[in-house]
Motif scaffolding. Structure first.
Motif, PDB file in Angstrom:
ATOM      1  N   ILE A 273     -11.977  22.868 -21.200  1.00 20.89           N
ATOM      2  CA  ILE A 273     -10.576  22.442 -21.293  1.00 20.89           C
ATOM      3  C   ILE A 273     -10.471  20.941 -21.088  1.00 20.89           C
ATOM      4  O   ILE A 273      -9.788  20.233 -21.842  1.00 20.89           O
ATOM      5  CB  ILE A 273      -9.727  23.186 -20.241  1.00 20.89           C
ATOM      6  CG1 ILE A 273      -9.682  24.681 -20.550  1.00 20.89           C
ATOM      7  CG2 ILE A 273      -8.314  22.609 -20.199  1.00 20.89           C
ATOM      8  CD1 ILE A 273      -9.064  25.499 -19.445  1.00 20.89           C
ATOM      9  N   ILE A 274     -11.159  20.436 -20.072  1.00 23.14           N
ATOM     10  CA  ILE A 274     -11.111  19.007 -19.755  1.00 23.14           C
ATOM     11  C   ILE A 274     -11.667  18.183 -20.916  1.00 23.14           C
ATOM     12  O   ILE A 274     -11.107  17.145 -21.286  1.00 23.14           O
ATOM     13  CB  ILE A 274     -11.900  18.728 -18.463  1.00 23.14           C
ATOM     14  CG1 ILE A 274     -11.161  19.354 -17.269  1.00 23.14           C
ATOM     15  CG2 ILE A 274     -12.086  17.230 -18.239  1.00 23.14           C
ATOM     16  CD1 ILE A 274     -11.969  19.383 -16.001  1.00 23.14           C
ATOM     17  N   GLU A 275     -12.740  18.641 -21.517  1.00 21.12           N
ATOM     18  CA  GLU A 275     -13.375  17.913 -22.617  1.00 21.12           C
ATOM     19  C   GLU A 275     -12.445  17.778 -23.814  1.00 21.12           C
ATOM     20  O   GLU A 275     -12.508  16.792 -24.560  1.00 21.12           O
ATOM     21  CB  GLU A 275     -14.662  18.618 -23.029  1.00 21.12           C
ATOM     22  CG  GLU A 275     -15.470  17.879 -24.076  1.00 21.12           C
ATOM     23  CD  GLU A 275     -16.777  18.568 -24.388  1.00 21.12           C
ATOM     24  OE1 GLU A 275     -17.641  17.926 -25.007  1.00 21.12           O
ATOM     25  OE2 GLU A 275     -16.947  19.755 -24.010  1.00 21.12           O
ATOM     26  N   ASN A 276     -11.564  18.770 -24.001  1.00 21.77           N
ATOM     27  CA  ASN A 276     -10.681  18.780 -25.169  1.00 21.77           C
ATOM     28  C   ASN A 276      -9.227  18.477 -24.811  1.00 21.77           C
ATOM     29  O   ASN A 276      -8.318  18.799 -25.584  1.00 21.77           O
ATOM     30  CB  ASN A 276     -10.751  20.151 -25.854  1.00 21.77           C
ATOM     31  CG  ASN A 276     -12.115  20.454 -26.416  1.00 21.77           C
ATOM     32  OD1 ASN A 276     -12.499  19.939 -27.464  1.00 21.77           O
ATOM     33  ND2 ASN A 276     -12.872  21.293 -25.718  1.00 21.77           N
ATOM     34  N   SER A 277      -9.010  17.857 -23.660  1.00 18.79           N
ATOM     35  CA  SER A 277      -7.648  17.660 -23.166  1.00 18.79           C
ATOM     36  C   SER A 277      -6.967  16.410 -23.708  1.00 18.79           C
ATOM     37  O   SER A 277      -5.765  16.231 -23.529  1.00 18.79           O
ATOM     38  CB  SER A 277      -7.662  17.598 -21.635  1.00 18.79           C
ATOM     39  OG  SER A 277      -8.409  16.470 -21.193  1.00 18.79           O
ATOM     40  N   GLY A 278      -7.704  15.504 -24.318  1.00 20.60           N
ATOM     41  CA  GLY A 278      -7.101  14.299 -24.873  1.00 20.60           C
ATOM     42  C   GLY A 278      -7.199  13.076 -23.979  1.00 20.60           C
ATOM     43  O   GLY A 278      -6.765  11.987 -24.361  1.00 20.60           O
ATOM     44  N   GLY A 279      -7.718  13.226 -22.759  1.00 24.96           N
ATOM     45  CA  GLY A 279      -7.972  12.072 -21.903  1.00 24.96           C
ATOM     46  C   GLY A 279      -6.800  11.564 -21.098  1.00 24.96           C
ATOM     47  O   GLY A 279      -6.872  10.479 -20.520  1.00 24.96           O
ATOM     48  N   HIS A 280      -5.687  12.322 -21.023  1.00 25.49           N
ATOM     49  CA  HIS A 280      -4.501  11.850 -20.296  1.00 25.49           C
ATOM     50  C   HIS A 280      -4.298  12.542 -18.953  1.00 25.49           C
ATOM     51  O   HIS A 280      -3.327  12.241 -18.251  1.00 25.49           O
ATOM     52  CB  HIS A 280      -3.246  12.057 -21.157  1.00 25.49           C
ATOM     53  CG  HIS A 280      -3.265  11.301 -22.446  1.00 25.49           C
ATOM     54  ND1 HIS A 280      -2.986   9.953 -22.504  1.00 25.49           N
ATOM     55  CD2 HIS A 280      -3.525  11.696 -23.717  1.00 25.49           C
ATOM     56  CE1 HIS A 280      -3.070   9.545 -23.776  1.00 25.49           C
ATOM     57  NE2 HIS A 280      -3.397  10.581 -24.515  1.00 25.49           N
ATOM     58  N   LEU A 281      -5.188  13.459 -18.585  1.00 27.48           N
ATOM     59  CA  LEU A 281      -4.993  14.214 -17.356  1.00 27.48           C
ATOM     60  C   LEU A 281      -5.033  13.318 -16.120  1.00 27.48           C
ATOM     61  O   LEU A 281      -5.949  12.523 -15.947  1.00 27.48           O
ATOM     62  CB  LEU A 281      -6.056  15.311 -17.228  1.00 27.48           C
ATOM     63  CG  LEU A 281      -5.874  16.544 -18.124  1.00 27.48           C
ATOM     64  CD1 LEU A 281      -7.073  17.469 -18.011  1.00 27.48           C
ATOM     65  CD2 LEU A 281      -4.600  17.292 -17.760  1.00 27.48           C
ATOM     66  N   LYS A 282      -4.014  13.487 -15.263  1.00 24.31           N
ATOM     67  CA  LYS A 282      -3.955  12.776 -13.983  1.00 24.31           C
ATOM     68  C   LYS A 282      -4.123  13.725 -12.798  1.00 24.31           C
ATOM     69  O   LYS A 282      -4.373  13.284 -11.677  1.00 24.31           O
ATOM     70  CB  LYS A 282      -2.620  12.036 -13.854  1.00 24.31           C
ATOM     71  CG  LYS A 282      -2.440  10.922 -14.879  1.00 24.31           C
ATOM     72  CD  LYS A 282      -1.117  10.204 -14.669  1.00 24.31           C
ATOM     73  CE  LYS A 282      -0.945   9.082 -15.680  1.00 24.31           C
ATOM     74  NZ  LYS A 282       0.347   8.370 -15.494  1.00 24.31           N
ATOM     75  N   LYS A 283      -3.962  15.022 -13.055  1.00 16.56           N
ATOM     76  CA  LYS A 283      -4.109  16.006 -11.984  1.00 16.56           C
ATOM     77  C   LYS A 283      -4.792  17.246 -12.536  1.00 16.56           C
ATOM     78  O   LYS A 283      -4.372  17.797 -13.551  1.00 16.56           O
ATOM     79  CB  LYS A 283      -2.747  16.375 -11.388  1.00 16.56           C
ATOM     80  CG  LYS A 283      -2.828  17.400 -10.273  1.00 16.56           C
ATOM     81  CD  LYS A 283      -1.456  17.693  -9.675  1.00 16.56           C
ATOM     82  CE  LYS A 283      -1.545  18.708  -8.544  1.00 16.56           C
ATOM     83  NZ  LYS A 283      -0.225  18.973  -7.928  1.00 16.56           N
ATOM     84  N   ILE A 284      -5.867  17.691 -11.854  1.00 17.72           N
ATOM     85  CA  ILE A 284      -6.561  18.932 -12.187  1.00 17.72           C
ATOM     86  C   ILE A 284      -6.689  19.734 -10.909  1.00 17.72           C
ATOM     87  O   ILE A 284      -7.257  19.261  -9.918  1.00 17.72           O
ATOM     88  CB  ILE A 284      -7.961  18.672 -12.774  1.00 17.72           C
ATOM     89  CG1 ILE A 284      -7.865  17.826 -14.051  1.00 17.72           C
ATOM     90  CG2 ILE A 284      -8.674  19.997 -13.066  1.00 17.72           C
ATOM     91  CD1 ILE A 284      -9.210  17.355 -14.567  1.00 17.72           C
ATOM     92  N   ALA A 285      -6.140  20.934 -10.896  1.00 16.25           N
ATOM     93  CA  ALA A 285      -6.160  21.754  -9.683  1.00 16.25           C
ATOM     94  C   ALA A 285      -6.494  23.188 -10.031  1.00 16.25           C
ATOM     95  O   ALA A 285      -6.145  23.687 -11.106  1.00 16.25           O
ATOM     96  CB  ALA A 285      -4.802  21.681  -8.974  1.00 16.25           C
ATOM     97  N   PHE A 286      -7.187  23.843  -9.127  1.00 19.58           N
ATOM     98  CA  PHE A 286      -7.426  25.280  -9.228  1.00 19.58           C
ATOM     99  C   PHE A 286      -7.641  25.810  -7.819  1.00 19.58           C
ATOM    100  O   PHE A 286      -7.839  25.050  -6.872  1.00 19.58           O
ATOM    101  CB  PHE A 286      -8.624  25.602 -10.135  1.00 19.58           C
ATOM    102  CG  PHE A 286      -9.901  24.888  -9.766  1.00 19.58           C
ATOM    103  CD1 PHE A 286     -10.740  25.374  -8.775  1.00 19.58           C
ATOM    104  CD2 PHE A 286     -10.266  23.725 -10.426  1.00 19.58           C
ATOM    105  CE1 PHE A 286     -11.905  24.722  -8.443  1.00 19.58           C
ATOM    106  CE2 PHE A 286     -11.441  23.066 -10.107  1.00 19.58           C
ATOM    107  CZ  PHE A 286     -12.263  23.571  -9.100  1.00 19.58           C
ATOM    108  N   ARG A 287      -7.611  27.126  -7.686  1.00 22.67           N
ATOM    109  CA  ARG A 287      -7.798  27.746  -6.384  1.00 22.67           C
ATOM    110  C   ARG A 287      -9.277  28.012  -6.186  1.00 22.67           C
ATOM    111  O   ARG A 287      -9.843  28.882  -6.845  1.00 22.67           O
ATOM    112  CB  ARG A 287      -7.024  29.062  -6.271  1.00 22.67           C
ATOM    113  CG  ARG A 287      -5.521  28.883  -6.213  1.00 22.67           C
ATOM    114  CD  ARG A 287      -4.843  30.214  -5.971  1.00 22.67           C
ATOM    115  NE  ARG A 287      -3.395  30.080  -5.913  1.00 22.67           N
ATOM    116  CZ  ARG A 287      -2.562  31.103  -5.710  1.00 22.67           C
ATOM    117  NH1 ARG A 287      -3.073  32.316  -5.556  1.00 22.67           N
ATOM    118  NH2 ARG A 287      -1.273  30.913  -5.674  1.00 22.67           N
TER     119      ARG A 287
END
Length: 423
Positions: A273-287
């Protein structure tokens, strides 16, 4: 004596949404019931079994004229403080809602969970609602009424404690400027969800926040979600817990997404998901405690983050305490200069106190942590010796304050001072 000018400034603000203060126990606030009775006295003075407030002085302000909200549960709690008779409560509720509709120049917030009585006759006030909270146990007749008058909701929160009803689907479809949407199942909530997903698809050009806490769905519903999610071109925040039978597949997230929270999945899927996200992610969270960790490549996950998310600010990371993972983690700290908060989940912890890894982590932070880093939360497996902490604090004292929370020890480091919490 409180300054009157101060009151004239603050009271309208406090009464804009007076039913929403978490610090207030509304079921024990007879003073609020007194205000309701003051407005309704001529209409309900013949009712028996109502606490007397005849000696109450005139109100200093026309409080309800400032109100812009209705919260059914809270108002019902307040009314229960003044009468124990169900018939009285129903009459007061009806008259009070009618009064609010007349008094409120613009009704902005409506929490209709647990509503049981009919809407007031004047429904034109519903046209101005911009935030609606509801649940799917409510009779569909209410949603049919809202669909006629209430078409400019911007923030829509739904708790599914029954089956999705066509009335609520229609209410979603008629919205013209829906920007924020939450759907969360409680224990009794279930599908089908096809109509929900298709109704949301029609709002793809407006939504910037989407939360779907659904759990397991049928394969065709999951395939549908995979198809429509990339269409949300303005979506900035996605909070999702939707699971299909094939956990290796996950919908492609919109390329302008900035905040991603996934409740359950594997690190390999997250890496994709991160590889194909477009490079704009500022927050990534999971449990971390529900993460599927079998056969995961911790190294690859960390690498995908610093290669594809250079602007990341808030990050959850899961890795085993191996040398190569520490090496990749150090690269992340050096590359991601905007990083403000880290949640570290240490997988496969060894037995006993992990002084070695704790000391290594502290040395790595001193060496490579970005200046923006303000908080680290550690879940599982790390302990710090007194000497390691002492050295760390001594070297960190000239840098901005850093808070460290260790889940199992509940110890905080803040501003170079060690605190122990009882929680």
């Amino acid at each position: 004596m409180v300054n009157r000018l101060w009151c004239e400034t603050v009271v309208p603000v406090l009464w804009r949404n007076p039913w929403s203060y978490s610090s207030i126990n509304y079921s024990n606030r007879s003073c609020l019931f007194s205000i309701i009775i003051y407005y309704l006295f001529d209409d309900i003075k013949e009712l028996q079994g109502i606490k007397s407030f005849l000696s109450m002085r005139p109100l200093l302000f026309d409080y309800l004229s400032f109100c812009r909200s209705i919260n059914v549960c809270t108002i019902n709690e307040i009314i229960c403080t003044g009468t124990s008779l169900s018939n009285n409560r129903l009459i007061i509720q009806q008259k009070f809602y009618g009064l609010l509709m007349r008094k409120c120049p613009e009704l902005k917030y409506f929490d209709m969970r647990s509503i049981s009585n009919s809407f007031p006759e004047d429904k034109t006030r519903l046209e101005t609602i911009c935030e609606l909270n509801c649940d799917t146990s409510i009779d569909s007749i209410y949603f049919d009424e809202l669909s006629r008058f209430c078409q400019h909701i911007q923030r829509f929160i739904i708790v599914n404690n029954r089956n999705p009803l066509r009335g609520i689907i229609k209410l979603i479809e008629v919205q013209k400027n829906l920007k924020y949407f939450e759907w969360e199942n409680d224990r009794s909530g279930e599908g089908p969800y096809e109509l929900v997903f298709r109704a949301l698809e029609k709002k793809a050009n407006n939504l910037n926040y989407l939360k779907l806490f659904i759990g397991c769905v049928k394969d065709f519903e999951y395939t549908l979600l995979q198809k429509i999610l990339p269409k949300f071109h303005k979506l900035k925040t996605l909070v999702i817990d939707v699971i299909g039978n094939d956990k290796s597949r996950f919908p492609i997230v919109p390329h302008h997404l900035e905040n991603l929270s996934i409740q359950r999945n594997s690190l390999n899927v997250l890496s994709s998901i991160i590889e194909n996200s477009g490079g704009h992610l500022k927050k990534i969270a999971f449990r971390p405690y529900v993460l599927c960790k079998s056969d995961d490549n911790f190294n690859n996950f960390i690498r995908k983050v610093y290669e594809n998310c250079p602007s990341i600010e808030y990050l959850t990371i899961s890795f085993s305490p191996l040398e190569e993972n520490f090496t990749e983690f150090e690269k992340l700290l050096k590359i991601c200069k905007n990083l403000k908060s880290l949640l570290l989940d240490i997988n496969q912890p060894t037995c006993g106190k992990n002084w070695k890894y704790g000391g290594k982590l502290l040395r790595l932070l001193i060496k490579s942590a970005p200046t923006n880093l303000k908080e680290i939360r550690i879940h599982n497996g790390y302990s710090f010796s007194f000497n390691s902490l002492k050295k760390f604090l001594g070297k960190w004292k000239d840098r901005p304050a850093l808070s460290i929370l260790i889940f199992d020890l509940a110890e905080y480091l803040y501003g170079g001072v060690l605190y122990k919490s009882n929680q």
